[in-house]
Each structure stands twice: as C-alpha cells, then as structure tokens.
Enzyme design. Structure first.
Site, PDB file in Angstrom:
ATOM      1  CB  THR A 188      35.127 -14.730  37.742  1.00  0.00           C
ATOM      2  OG1 THR A 188      34.843 -13.769  36.709  1.00  0.00           O
ATOM      3  CG2 THR A 188      33.943 -15.679  37.827  1.00  0.00           C
ATOM      4  NE  ARG A 226      33.361 -14.275  34.286  1.00  0.00           N
ATOM      5  CZ  ARG A 226      32.693 -13.177  34.070  1.00  0.00           C
ATOM      6  NH1 ARG A 226      32.176 -12.923  32.889  1.00  0.00           N
ATOM      7  NH2 ARG A 226      32.512 -12.294  35.032  1.00  0.00           N
ATOM      8  CD  GLU A 265      36.437  -7.759  37.277  1.00  0.00           C
ATOM      9  OE1 GLU A 265      36.003  -6.617  37.583  1.00  0.00           O
ATOM     10  OE2 GLU A 265      35.731  -8.787  37.338  1.00  0.00           O
ATOM     11  CE  LYS A 320      31.088  -8.281  39.868  1.00  0.00           C
ATOM     12  NZ  LYS A 320      31.751  -8.311  38.550  1.00  0.00           N
TER      13      LYS A 320
HETATM   14  C1  3PG Z   1      31.083  -9.449  34.739  1.00  0.00           C
HETATM   15  O1  3PG Z   1      31.418  -9.856  35.835  1.00  0.00           O
HETATM   16  O2  3PG Z   1      31.018 -10.157  33.716  1.00  0.00           O
HETATM   17  C2  3PG Z   1      30.786  -8.024  34.672  1.00  0.00           C
HETATM   18  O3  3PG Z   1      29.819  -7.740  35.572  1.00  0.00           O
HETATM   19  C3  3PG Z   1      30.512  -7.510  33.299  1.00  0.00           C
HETATM   20  O4  3PG Z   1      29.170  -7.577  32.993  1.00  0.00           O
HETATM   21  P1  3PG Z   1      28.655  -7.169  31.532  1.00  0.00           P
HETATM   22  O5  3PG Z   1      29.124  -8.240  30.586  1.00  0.00           O
HETATM   23  O6  3PG Z   1      27.182  -7.147  31.656  1.00  0.00           O
HETATM   24  O7  3PG Z   1      29.242  -5.830  31.205  1.00  0.00           O
END
Ligand code: 3PG
Length: 211
Positions: free
Chosen positions: A68, A45, A41, A128
């Site tokens: 995201t 960002r 994924e 999710k």
């Molecule tokens: C995210 O969207 O950043 C994920 O949920 C990952 O989360 P983490 O950095 O706590 O593993």
C-alpha cells in the site's frame, strides 16, 4: 533458492498483512517463516505499520516487503527501515524511479494492458495484478501473460484459496498475495499457531507449482 527466490522476486504465497500492534510483527514473521513462507507484505494501513516493518525485518529469514505504498515519502521511510520490496496498488513513475534509485524492488499495481505497458516502459519486470478477482481473474491474467511475455505477475485482491492453483499455473505468475494467509483478526488475537497451520496447509497444496 534464497529467501526471495532465485530471481530476487517474492515467490509462492505471500501473506498480505495488516498489523495493528507492532509487537505482533516479529512473532508473526517467525511463525510464517517456520511454516514455509519466504516473504511477507506488510501494508501501510495502520499507525503501527512502520514499526511493524522494522520489527519483522531479520526475523526467520523472511523477505519483508511494504504494501500500500502510495507516495514517495512512505517509500523512502520503508526503504530506510530495510524492506526488500515495495508494493503499490497502482502505478506511479515517481515511486518506481525512487525505488530503483534506492535499490529496492518496486512492484506497482496494474489492472489494464496500458498500465502494464507503462510499468514496462519504466523498467518494471514484476507487477501486482490488482484487484485480481474483480479485474477479470485468471482469464484476464492469462490474456495479459500471453501478450506480455516479459512481464512477471503477482496477482492479489479477492483471490480465494480455491483459485490459487489456477493463478500459479500461469507461467508468468511468480507469487500470489492474499490476506487470508494471515488474517487481521487472527493477528490481533495473536493466534499465531493457527496462522502457521493455515499457511503451511495452503503452501503444501501448491508446492508443485512454486519454483
Ligand atoms: C491487498 O492489497 O489487500 C491485497 O490485495 C489482499 O487482498 P485480499 O484481502 O482480497 O486477499
């Protein structure tokens, strides 16, 4: 099993990655695939995120998802690049509907029973669970799984390596997402061998729970 699992869902351990330099994406995808990953994924960002997605697609047979996704425009752009799935931190029916129209699996974020019901009403079968650790963790997810047997879950958010087995042991959990599987700093420093070793070790420790 195909690259995204028999169901078409991402399965097993999913690295949730932040890519600062798109030129790292192809090698990252290949090393993860070589280490046993079936999906990645890539989060929206960073300014390079879309180019990173384009670079990761078709590398090593990995299923590439976008993360995201918070608006329809970003969804469309990711789908045009060829992503296999689109993950959002929360639920928006316009994003889900557009993903369905484009034939891409939408995985919206949910943190409550109400949101799971909203997602189900929009024909979403995989959600999710986010932020998993802060939203009650394994205990909360067990309770949701009991009440919503037709929903499949991909918990992410604050899941430590030590907790992964407990999540995957829940029958409705098809995948667990975590950033420590391919940490941003390691990607920046191009420590790909270390990332591959980390992924392979983590994956081996849960192989009995991943179908
Ligand atoms: C995210 O969207 O950043 C994920 O949920 C990952 O989360 P983490 O950095 O706590 O593993």
């Amino acid at each position: 099993m195909d690259s995204a699992g028999r169901s078409g869902y991402p399965v097993g351990l999913i690295p949730v990655v932040v890519i600062d330099d798109f030129r790292s994406a192809a090698q990252l995808a290949r090393v993860l695939a070589d280490s046993g990953a079936t999906a990645i994924e890539i989060t929206l960002r960073t300014p390079d995120a879309f180019r990173a997605i384009e670079s990761a697609i078709n590398q090593g047979g990995l299923s590439v998802g976008v993360g995201t996704v918070t608006n329809v425009e970003d969804l469309r752009r990711s789908c045009a690049a060829g992503v296999d799935f689109a993950v959002s931190p929360g639920f928006r029916s316009d994003i889900v509907t557009e993903a369905q129209n484009l034939g891409v699996l939408a995985i919206p974020g949910v943190a409550t029973a109400t949101e799971i019901m909203m997602a189900a009403a929009n024909d979403v079968t995989l959600v999710k669970f986010f932020p998993a650790a802060a939203t009650g963790g394994v205990a909360a997810l067990r309770a949701f799984a009991e009440v919503f047997p037709d929903t499949r879950f991909m918990p992410t958010g604050g899941i430590a390596e030590a907790d992964v087995r407990a999540y995957l042991a829940i029958k409705s959990v098809v995948a667990v997402g975590a950033s420590w599987l391919a940490p941003r700093a390691m990607i920046i420093e191009r420590r790909f061998a270390e990332i591959g070793a980390t992924y392979a070790r983590a994956s081996a420790s849960v192989s009995d729970l991943v179908s």
